[in-house]
Design a protein around this motif. Structure first.
Motif, PDB file in Angstrom:
ATOM      1  N   THR A  79      -6.901  12.942 -14.122  1.00  0.00           N
ATOM      2  CA  THR A  79      -5.231  13.014 -14.028  1.00  0.00           C
ATOM      3  C   THR A  79      -4.656  12.196 -13.126  1.00  0.00           C
ATOM      4  O   THR A  79      -3.479  11.642 -13.176  1.00  0.00           O
ATOM      5  N   ILE A  80      -5.184  12.318 -11.790  1.00  0.00           N
ATOM      6  CA  ILE A  80      -4.585  11.103 -10.607  1.00  0.00           C
ATOM      7  C   ILE A  80      -4.971   9.662 -11.245  1.00  0.00           C
ATOM      8  O   ILE A  80      -4.057   8.992 -11.008  1.00  0.00           O
ATOM      9  N   ALA A  81      -5.938   9.333 -11.735  1.00  0.00           N
ATOM     10  CA  ALA A  81      -6.231   8.302 -12.078  1.00  0.00           C
ATOM     11  C   ALA A  81      -5.333   7.701 -13.053  1.00  0.00           C
ATOM     12  O   ALA A  81      -4.692   6.606 -13.305  1.00  0.00           O
ATOM     13  N   PHE A  82      -5.071   8.373 -13.944  1.00  0.00           N
ATOM     14  CA  PHE A  82      -3.856   8.354 -15.077  1.00  0.00           C
ATOM     15  C   PHE A  82      -2.500   8.052 -14.499  1.00  0.00           C
ATOM     16  O   PHE A  82      -1.878   7.041 -14.907  1.00  0.00           O
ATOM     17  N   GLY A  83      -1.981   8.938 -13.491  1.00  0.00           N
ATOM     18  CA  GLY A  83      -0.949   8.871 -12.737  1.00  0.00           C
ATOM     19  C   GLY A  83      -0.895   7.252 -12.096  1.00  0.00           C
ATOM     20  O   GLY A  83       0.103   6.876 -11.958  1.00  0.00           O
ATOM     21  N   VAL A  84      -1.805   6.937 -11.520  1.00  0.00           N
ATOM     22  CA  VAL A  84      -1.944   5.583 -10.838  1.00  0.00           C
ATOM     23  C   VAL A  84      -1.731   4.517 -11.831  1.00  0.00           C
ATOM     24  O   VAL A  84      -1.145   3.713 -11.583  1.00  0.00           O
ATOM     25  N   GLN A  85      -2.171   4.649 -13.242  1.00  0.00           N
ATOM     26  CA  GLN A  85      -1.883   3.989 -13.975  1.00  0.00           C
ATOM     27  C   GLN A  85      -0.616   3.722 -14.494  1.00  0.00           C
ATOM     28  O   GLN A  85       0.009   2.446 -15.034  1.00  0.00           O
ATOM     29  N   LYS A  86       0.101   4.725 -14.308  1.00  0.00           N
ATOM     30  CA  LYS A  86       1.654   4.828 -14.732  1.00  0.00           C
ATOM     31  C   LYS A  86       2.451   4.267 -13.527  1.00  0.00           C
ATOM     32  O   LYS A  86       3.649   4.336 -13.711  1.00  0.00           O
ATOM     33  N   ALA A  87       1.934   4.288 -12.329  1.00  0.00           N
ATOM     34  CA  ALA A  87       2.653   3.595 -11.364  1.00  0.00           C
ATOM     35  C   ALA A  87       3.480   2.497 -11.498  1.00  0.00           C
ATOM     36  O   ALA A  87       2.732   1.638 -12.057  1.00  0.00           O
ATOM     37  N   ASN A  88       4.651   2.412 -10.809  1.00  0.00           N
ATOM     38  CA  ASN A  88       5.221   1.140 -10.760  1.00  0.00           C
ATOM     39  C   ASN A  88       4.444   0.023 -10.356  1.00  0.00           C
ATOM     40  O   ASN A  88       3.869   0.107  -9.068  1.00  0.00           O
ATOM     41  N   SER A  89       4.458  -1.101 -10.884  1.00  0.00           N
ATOM     42  CA  SER A  89       3.449  -2.235 -10.371  1.00  0.00           C
ATOM     43  C   SER A  89       3.881  -2.793  -9.199  1.00  0.00           C
ATOM     44  O   SER A  89       3.159  -3.557  -8.486  1.00  0.00           O
ATOM     45  N   GLU A  90       5.322  -2.436  -8.795  1.00  0.00           N
ATOM     46  CA  GLU A  90       5.723  -2.938  -7.369  1.00  0.00           C
ATOM     47  C   GLU A  90       5.720  -1.834  -6.241  1.00  0.00           C
ATOM     48  O   GLU A  90       5.982  -2.134  -5.328  1.00  0.00           O
ATOM     49  N   SER A  91       4.870  -0.705  -6.578  1.00  0.00           N
ATOM     50  CA  SER A  91       4.569   0.239  -5.593  1.00  0.00           C
ATOM     51  C   SER A  91       3.670   0.084  -4.629  1.00  0.00           C
ATOM     52  O   SER A  91       2.862  -0.453  -5.009  1.00  0.00           O
ATOM     53  N   SER A  92       4.343   0.058  -3.395  1.00  0.00           N
ATOM     54  CA  SER A  92       3.326  -0.203  -2.406  1.00  0.00           C
ATOM     55  C   SER A  92       2.537   0.984  -1.861  1.00  0.00           C
ATOM     56  O   SER A  92       1.517   0.850  -1.177  1.00  0.00           O
ATOM     57  N   HIS A  93       3.098   2.241  -2.324  1.00  0.00           N
ATOM     58  CA  HIS A  93       2.331   3.418  -1.794  1.00  0.00           C
ATOM     59  C   HIS A  93       2.333   4.484  -3.187  1.00  0.00           C
ATOM     60  O   HIS A  93       3.342   4.345  -3.845  1.00  0.00           O
ATOM     61  N   LEU A  94       1.389   5.433  -3.191  1.00  0.00           N
ATOM     62  CA  LEU A  94       1.530   6.574  -3.998  1.00  0.00           C
ATOM     63  C   LEU A  94       1.607   7.884  -3.366  1.00  0.00           C
ATOM     64  O   LEU A  94       0.448   8.219  -2.668  1.00  0.00           O
TER      65      LEU A  94
END
Length: 197
Positions: A79-94
């Protein structure tokens, strides 16, 4: 925020269980973001849903973006891996938070964000009961590792492996992670609340 699990141990749709008179998910979001105010400090706020998504979606406020993970059965790591894939490409942090951590506040997350700004290369993690866990903020350098998670162990193994790079923030409220009806009842009692409120 992760809210994709089936909550087998809870014997019901945990995300919709009543906390302070509202569904747990909405309570946690309100507590964490102060009715969406926190989201102005983030480039986005994604809510990862899975099991029971159709039941939960009507309660999702418009200041968050729901993302449905079809393979939610694979566990928290996936689920975390999926969330990373959905993160904004310009995000510096999660920033990873959990829907069932009902006692986390906007002030506490803001403190973590301040530590993140001062230590942008470090992982910022909550510490409670002698362990490191969510909420946790990962720099982009860890996104590839997070995207490879596939088990039900979440990101704790990354926190352990890179413990020297972790800035730990003592956050006793993070220990309130509701997994069962009994834990919910105990939390209500500790808050001096009637369970039906």
């Amino acid at each position: 925020m992760l809210a994709a699990g089936q909550s087998k141990r809870f014997n019901g749709i945990k995300q919709l269980a009543k906390v302070n008179g509202q569904p747990m998910l909405l309570h946690t979001l309100t507590q964490l973001t102060e009715h969406g105010d926190l989201t102005r400090e983030l480039c986005e706020f994604n809510l990862v849903l899975g099991a029971n998504a159709a039941h939960i979606l009507p309660y999702v406020p418009d200041y968050v973006s729901p993302c449905i993970f079809p393979q939610w059965q694979q566990g928290m790591g996936a689920t975390i891996a999926f969330g990373v894939q959905k993160a904004n490409s310009e995000s510096s942090h999660l920033l990873v938070t959990l829907a069932d951590q009902v006692a986390i506040t906007r002030e506490q997350v803001t403190t973590m964000l301040h530590h993140c700004a001062a230590n942008p290369e470090n992982i910022i993690a909550a510490r409670y009961k002698g362990i490191l866990g969510a909420p946790v903020i990962f720099p982009r350098t860890y996104f590839s590792l997070l995207s490879e998670l596939d088990a039900d162990t979440g990101a704790r193994k990354i926190l352990q492996q890179y413990s020297a790079s972790v800035v730990a923030i003592d956050l006793p409220n993070a220990q309130f992670d509701i997994d069962t009806q009994l834990e919910l009842q105990q939390w209500h009692q500790s808050m001096g609340q009637d369970q039906k409120n």
